[in-house]
Write a protein that holds these residues in place. Structure first.
Motif, PDB file in Angstrom:
ATOM      1  N   ARG A 150       0.837  -1.203   0.000  1.00 11.88           N
ATOM      2  CA  ARG A 150       0.000   0.000   0.000  1.00 11.88           C
ATOM      3  C   ARG A 150       0.870   1.251   0.000  1.00 11.88           C
ATOM      4  O   ARG A 150       1.875   1.326   0.694  1.00 11.88           O
ATOM      5  N   THR A 151       0.459   2.226  -0.804  1.00  9.19           N
ATOM      6  CA  THR A 151       1.039   3.568  -0.759  1.00  9.19           C
ATOM      7  C   THR A 151      -0.092   4.525  -0.385  1.00  9.19           C
ATOM      8  O   THR A 151      -1.218   4.093  -0.146  1.00  9.19           O
ATOM      9  N   HIS A 152       0.184   5.811  -0.382  1.00 12.36           N
ATOM     10  CA  HIS A 152      -0.862   6.772  -0.018  1.00 12.36           C
ATOM     11  C   HIS A 152      -1.971   6.876  -1.064  1.00 12.36           C
ATOM     12  O   HIS A 152      -3.048   7.363  -0.769  1.00 12.36           O
ATOM     13  N   GLU A 153      -1.720   6.411  -2.306  1.00 14.02           N
ATOM     14  CA  GLU A 153      -2.756   6.518  -3.339  1.00 14.02           C
ATOM     15  C   GLU A 153      -3.092   5.208  -4.040  1.00 14.02           C
ATOM     16  O   GLU A 153      -3.999   5.155  -4.864  1.00 14.02           O
ATOM     17  N   LEU A 154      -2.384   4.141  -3.691  1.00 18.15           N
ATOM     18  CA  LEU A 154      -2.521   2.886  -4.427  1.00 18.15           C
ATOM     19  C   LEU A 154      -2.384   1.689  -3.494  1.00 18.15           C
ATOM     20  O   LEU A 154      -1.593   1.727  -2.548  1.00 18.15           O
ATOM     21  N   ILE A 155      -3.144   0.638  -3.793  1.00 16.20           N
ATOM     22  CA  ILE A 155      -2.946  -0.630  -3.114  1.00 16.20           C
ATOM     23  C   ILE A 155      -2.766  -1.701  -4.197  1.00 16.20           C
ATOM     24  O   ILE A 155      -3.580  -1.796  -5.124  1.00 16.20           O
ATOM     25  N   ALA A 156      -1.668  -2.430  -4.111  1.00 11.76           N
ATOM     26  CA  ALA A 156      -1.369  -3.496  -5.066  1.00 11.76           C
ATOM     27  C   ALA A 156      -1.587  -4.839  -4.380  1.00 11.76           C
ATOM     28  O   ALA A 156      -0.945  -5.125  -3.361  1.00 11.76           O
ATOM     29  N   PHE A 157      -2.482  -5.625  -4.923  1.00 15.18           N
ATOM     30  CA  PHE A 157      -2.729  -6.969  -4.390  1.00 15.18           C
ATOM     31  C   PHE A 157      -1.828  -7.932  -5.142  1.00 15.18           C
ATOM     32  O   PHE A 157      -1.936  -8.089  -6.354  1.00 15.18           O
ATOM     33  N   VAL A 158      -0.902  -8.552  -4.391  1.00 21.63           N
ATOM     34  CA  VAL A 158       0.161  -9.321  -5.024  1.00 21.63           C
ATOM     35  C   VAL A 158       0.027 -10.833  -4.883  1.00 21.63           C
ATOM     36  O   VAL A 158       0.631 -11.578  -5.662  1.00 21.63           O
ATOM     37  N   HIS A 159      -0.737 -11.297  -3.913  1.00 21.58           N
ATOM     38  CA  HIS A 159      -0.845 -12.751  -3.723  1.00 21.58           C
ATOM     39  C   HIS A 159      -2.081 -13.075  -2.896  1.00 21.58           C
ATOM     40  O   HIS A 159      -2.335 -12.420  -1.885  1.00 21.58           O
ATOM     41  N   THR A 160      -2.827 -14.059  -3.346  1.00 19.45           N
ATOM     42  CA  THR A 160      -3.993 -14.532  -2.610  1.00 19.45           C
ATOM     43  C   THR A 160      -3.834 -16.035  -2.422  1.00 19.45           C
ATOM     44  O   THR A 160      -3.435 -16.745  -3.346  1.00 19.45           O
ATOM     45  N   GLU A 161      -4.150 -16.479  -1.231  1.00 19.31           N
ATOM     46  CA  GLU A 161      -4.019 -17.906  -0.928  1.00 19.31           C
ATOM     47  C   GLU A 161      -5.172 -18.335  -0.027  1.00 19.31           C
ATOM     48  O   GLU A 161      -5.474 -17.674   0.966  1.00 19.31           O
ATOM     49  N   VAL A 162      -5.820 -19.437  -0.399  1.00 18.02           N
ATOM     50  CA  VAL A 162      -6.895 -20.018   0.406  1.00 18.02           C
ATOM     51  C   VAL A 162      -6.449 -21.419   0.809  1.00 18.02           C
ATOM     52  O   VAL A 162      -5.974 -22.189  -0.024  1.00 18.02           O
ATOM     53  N   GLU A 163      -6.579 -21.709   2.080  1.00 14.17           N
ATOM     54  CA  GLU A 163      -6.220 -23.039   2.568  1.00 14.17           C
ATOM     55  C   GLU A 163      -7.074 -24.087   1.858  1.00 14.17           C
ATOM     56  O   GLU A 163      -8.273 -23.892   1.674  1.00 14.17           O
ATOM     57  N   PRO A 164      -6.468 -25.209   1.449  1.00 13.74           N
ATOM     58  CA  PRO A 164      -7.199 -26.234   0.697  1.00 13.74           C
ATOM     59  C   PRO A 164      -8.510 -26.679   1.348  1.00 13.74           C
ATOM     60  O   PRO A 164      -9.506 -26.910   0.648  1.00 13.74           O
ATOM     61  N   ALA A 165      -8.558 -26.760   2.649  1.00 16.50           N
ATOM     62  CA  ALA A 165      -9.774 -27.205   3.342  1.00 16.50           C
ATOM     63  C   ALA A 165     -10.927 -26.221   3.179  1.00 16.50           C
ATOM     64  O   ALA A 165     -12.084 -26.572   3.422  1.00 16.50           O
ATOM     65  N   PHE A 166     -10.618 -24.981   2.744  1.00 13.04           N
ATOM     66  CA  PHE A 166     -11.646 -23.952   2.636  1.00 13.04           C
ATOM     67  C   PHE A 166     -11.930 -23.549   1.193  1.00 13.04           C
ATOM     68  O   PHE A 166     -12.717 -22.636   0.949  1.00 13.04           O
ATOM     69  N   GLU A 167     -11.303 -24.204   0.239  1.00  9.67           N
ATOM     70  CA  GLU A 167     -11.526 -23.872  -1.165  1.00  9.67           C
ATOM     71  C   GLU A 167     -12.967 -24.160  -1.558  1.00  9.67           C
ATOM     72  O   GLU A 167     -13.592 -25.091  -1.050  1.00  9.67           O
ATOM     73  N   GLY A 168     -13.499 -23.343  -2.445  1.00  6.34           N
ATOM     74  CA  GLY A 168     -14.853 -23.524  -2.931  1.00  6.34           C
ATOM     75  C   GLY A 168     -15.933 -23.066  -1.969  1.00  6.34           C
ATOM     76  O   GLY A 168     -17.108 -23.364  -2.177  1.00  6.34           O
ATOM     77  N   ARG A 169     -15.550 -22.321  -0.946  1.00  9.88           N
ATOM     78  CA  ARG A 169     -16.520 -21.884   0.069  1.00  9.88           C
ATOM     79  C   ARG A 169     -16.660 -20.366   0.129  1.00  9.88           C
ATOM     80  O   ARG A 169     -17.182 -19.828   1.093  1.00  9.88           O
ATOM     81  N   GLY A 170     -16.170 -19.671  -0.896  1.00  2.63           N
ATOM     82  CA  GLY A 170     -16.340 -18.229  -0.965  1.00  2.63           C
ATOM     83  C   GLY A 170     -15.302 -17.413  -0.227  1.00  2.63           C
ATOM     84  O   GLY A 170     -15.442 -16.200  -0.093  1.00  2.63           O
ATOM     85  N   VAL A 171     -14.250 -18.068   0.244  1.00  2.00           N
ATOM     86  CA  VAL A 171     -13.222 -17.356   1.009  1.00  2.00           C
ATOM     87  C   VAL A 171     -12.488 -16.353   0.123  1.00  2.00           C
ATOM     88  O   VAL A 171     -12.328 -15.187   0.489  1.00  2.00           O
ATOM     89  N   GLY A 172     -12.057 -16.781  -1.053  1.00  2.00           N
ATOM     90  CA  GLY A 172     -11.335 -15.886  -1.955  1.00  2.00           C
ATOM     91  C   GLY A 172     -12.182 -14.699  -2.373  1.00  2.00           C
ATOM     92  O   GLY A 172     -11.727 -13.554  -2.341  1.00  2.00           O
ATOM     93  N   GLY A 173     -13.425 -14.960  -2.738  1.00  2.00           N
ATOM     94  CA  GLY A 173     -14.323 -13.880  -3.126  1.00  2.00           C
ATOM     95  C   GLY A 173     -14.572 -12.907  -1.991  1.00  2.00           C
ATOM     96  O   GLY A 173     -14.649 -11.695  -2.201  1.00  2.00           O
TER      97      GLY A 173
END
Length: 107
Positions: free
Chosen positions: A37-60
């Protein structure tokens, strides 16, 4: 027999000290979205969902909560992470947040 955990609510919070949003399901860390994060921008660089929680809307939930926060804070979004890029492409109401290069200067 139904799996009641499949309907458990996802809770997302910002952890600025760690530079990430964290998603919890029933008190268990289910996923993260790392950012810079900077004062004017946020860069999303990596998303990870634990395998046990995949397909349950966690990422969304991670994406929606973090993008809503970016909007509220007036931050542009740079979607480096492919999950963010794909999610935003499918949700046109968030495309206005995407960072656009403002300079037309060339070498």
């Amino acid at each position: 027999m139904s799996d009641s955990s499949a309907t458990s609510a996802v809770t997302v919070s910002d952890n600025p000290e760690a530079g990430r949003y964290e998603a919890y399901v029933d008190g268990t860390l289910a996923g993260i979205a790392q950012y810079i994060r900077t004062h004017e921008l946020i860069a999303f660089v990596h998303t990870e969902v634990e395998p046990a929680f995949e397909g349950r809307g966690v990422g969304g939930s991670l994406v929606r909560t973090s993008l809503d926060a970016a909007r509220a804070q007036g931050l542009a979004v740079l979607a480096v992470c492919p999950f963010y890029t794909g999610w935003i492409a499918r949700h046109s109401d968030y495309q206005d947040l995407l960072y656009a290069k403002r300079s037309s200067v060339t070498d």
